[in-house]
Design a protein around this motif. Structure first.
Motif, PDB file in Angstrom:
ATOM      1  N   UNK A 102      43.303  38.772  11.466  1.00 37.55           N
ATOM      2  CA  UNK A 102      41.897  38.480  11.593  1.00 37.55           C
ATOM      3  C   UNK A 102      41.206  39.222  10.699  1.00 37.55           C
ATOM      4  N   UNK A 103      41.668  40.316   9.890  1.00 36.71           N
ATOM      5  CA  UNK A 103      40.948  40.976   8.788  1.00 36.71           C
ATOM      6  C   UNK A 103      41.893  40.765   7.612  1.00 36.71           C
ATOM      7  N   UNK A 104      41.370  40.805   5.953  1.00 33.78           N
ATOM      8  CA  UNK A 104      42.029  40.538   4.848  1.00 33.78           C
ATOM      9  C   UNK A 104      42.911  41.535   4.700  1.00 33.78           C
ATOM     10  N   UNK A 105      43.946  41.527   3.689  1.00 33.78           N
ATOM     11  CA  UNK A 105      44.805  42.614   3.527  1.00 33.78           C
ATOM     12  C   UNK A 105      44.250  43.384   2.237  1.00 33.78           C
ATOM     13  N   UNK A 106      44.732  44.534   2.061  1.00 33.44           N
ATOM     14  CA  UNK A 106      44.292  44.985   0.872  1.00 33.44           C
ATOM     15  C   UNK A 106      45.082  44.606  -0.492  1.00 33.44           C
ATOM     16  N   UNK A 107      46.230  44.174  -0.355  1.00 28.60           N
ATOM     17  CA  UNK A 107      47.199  43.448  -1.146  1.00 28.60           C
ATOM     18  C   UNK A 107      47.872  42.625  -0.267  1.00 28.60           C
ATOM     19  N   UNK A 108      48.235  41.347  -0.942  1.00 33.52           N
ATOM     20  CA  UNK A 108      48.852  40.164  -0.426  1.00 33.52           C
ATOM     21  C   UNK A 108      50.444  40.341  -0.507  1.00 33.52           C
ATOM     22  N   UNK A 109      51.016  39.579   0.419  1.00 33.63           N
ATOM     23  CA  UNK A 109      52.356  40.176   0.462  1.00 33.63           C
ATOM     24  C   UNK A 109      53.214  38.990  -0.438  1.00 33.63           C
ATOM     25  N   UNK A 110      54.574  39.199  -0.693  1.00 32.53           N
ATOM     26  CA  UNK A 110      55.662  38.573  -1.172  1.00 32.53           C
ATOM     27  C   UNK A 110      56.432  37.649  -0.532  1.00 32.53           C
ATOM     28  N   UNK A 156      55.548  30.085  23.474  1.00 33.77           N
ATOM     29  CA  UNK A 156      54.186  30.571  23.527  1.00 33.77           C
ATOM     30  C   UNK A 156      53.281  29.678  22.418  1.00 33.77           C
ATOM     31  N   UNK A 157      53.885  28.924  21.541  1.00 31.25           N
ATOM     32  CA  UNK A 157      53.029  28.226  20.511  1.00 31.25           C
ATOM     33  C   UNK A 157      52.390  29.068  19.541  1.00 31.25           C
ATOM     34  N   UNK A 158      53.029  30.126  19.177  1.00 33.61           N
ATOM     35  CA  UNK A 158      52.267  30.931  18.164  1.00 33.61           C
ATOM     36  C   UNK A 158      52.837  30.628  16.703  1.00 33.61           C
ATOM     37  N   UNK A 159      53.423  29.927  16.457  1.00 34.57           N
ATOM     38  CA  UNK A 159      53.914  29.829  14.949  1.00 34.57           C
ATOM     39  C   UNK A 159      52.714  29.133  14.304  1.00 34.57           C
ATOM     40  N   UNK A 160      52.268  27.827  14.520  1.00 30.38           N
ATOM     41  CA  UNK A 160      51.155  27.457  13.687  1.00 30.38           C
ATOM     42  C   UNK A 160      50.088  28.303  13.619  1.00 30.38           C
ATOM     43  N   UNK A 161      49.355  29.002  14.754  1.00 24.85           N
ATOM     44  CA  UNK A 161      48.239  29.841  14.634  1.00 24.85           C
ATOM     45  C   UNK A 161      48.665  30.984  13.489  1.00 24.85           C
ATOM     46  N   UNK A 193      47.806  33.275   8.167  1.00 24.47           N
ATOM     47  CA  UNK A 193      48.313  33.994   6.849  1.00 24.47           C
ATOM     48  C   UNK A 193      47.532  33.324   5.657  1.00 24.47           C
ATOM     49  N   UNK A 194      47.373  32.208   5.818  1.00 27.11           N
ATOM     50  CA  UNK A 194      46.580  31.160   4.479  1.00 27.11           C
ATOM     51  C   UNK A 194      45.218  31.491   4.682  1.00 27.11           C
ATOM     52  N   UNK A 195      44.526  31.353   5.813  1.00 26.20           N
ATOM     53  CA  UNK A 195      42.979  31.559   5.878  1.00 26.20           C
ATOM     54  C   UNK A 195      42.759  33.149   5.375  1.00 26.20           C
ATOM     55  N   UNK A 196      43.599  33.948   5.697  1.00 27.79           N
ATOM     56  CA  UNK A 196      43.154  35.382   5.256  1.00 27.79           C
ATOM     57  C   UNK A 196      43.605  36.012   3.985  1.00 27.79           C
TER      58      UNK A 196
END
Length: 199
Positions: free
Chosen positions: A111-119, A129-134, A139-142
């Motif tokens: 829910x908060x932006x990273x200091x650096x993105x990940x490879x 539990x339906x957690x994959x899509x959220x 990952x994209x929105x942040x």
């Protein structure tokens, strides 16, 4: 259950696991297949930034560290799993600057932006539990991903993953009750022929 690191500087070393409902460490066969698929599609481990979401025992992130990843962030909310992962990191004597253990729920952390993105990001959510899509949307929105990033998920075989928006699916294979899926944003370095879904 006994898990060991398959390759790299910590090859053969034991991974402390946890047992009980909801715990599902990536089995050796599936883990080795996943890493072979990533490497065959252009992933080079040396120095990359990796995030292991729903880390559990940390077997995926630990394997990446062993193969040369520069930094791995483990995200796990279960105290039991956190203790087990801490034991393994201590036993392996992984340098502190190469890892961090985040004790939060994945949705809160994303829910908060990273200091650096990940490879590379591993996603291994609890089944049912339906957690994959959220998680993928987070990952994209942040802005958690580099332009050439891969996202690798281990999910239940029954999940339909053919229409995940904004990702390019390059692998979709089943191993018994487990499905391995790898996505990337369009990028020449990681282009491959799209594989058909397996029943």
């Amino acid at each position: 259950m006994s898990l060991r690191i398959a390759a790299g500087r910590y090859k053969g070393r034991k991974i402390t696991t946890v047992s009980g409902p909801g715990y599902r460490p990536a089995m050796d066969k599936v883990r080795q297949a996943l890493f072979s698929m990533l490497e065959s599609r252009g992933v080079e481990w040396e120095g990359i930034r990796v995030m292991d979401l729903f880390a559990g025992s940390g077997s995926l992130g630990l394997e990446a560290l062993s193969r040369g990843a520069g930094e791995v962030i483990f995200v796990e909310n279960s105290p039991k799993a956190i203790r087990a992962l801490g034991e393994t990191l201590t036993s392996l004597q992984v340098p502190g600057e190469q890892w961090a253990l985040v004790t939060k729920k994945v949705d809160r952390y994303l829910g908060h932006p990273p200091k650096e993105p990940f490879d590379l990001v591993f996603v291994d959510p609890p089944y049912g539990q339906g957690l994959l899509l959220p998680t993928l949307k987070g990952l994209l929105s942040g802005n958690w991903l580099t332009a050439s990033a891969c996202v690798a998920a281990e999910v239940e075989a029954s999940i339909d993953v053919d229409d995940v928006p904004d990702f390019d699916q390059i692998v979709n294979r089943t191993y018994g009750q487990t499905r391995i899926v790898i996505w990337t944003a369009p990028n020449p370095r990681l282009q491959s022929t799209r594989e058909p879904s397996t029943p």
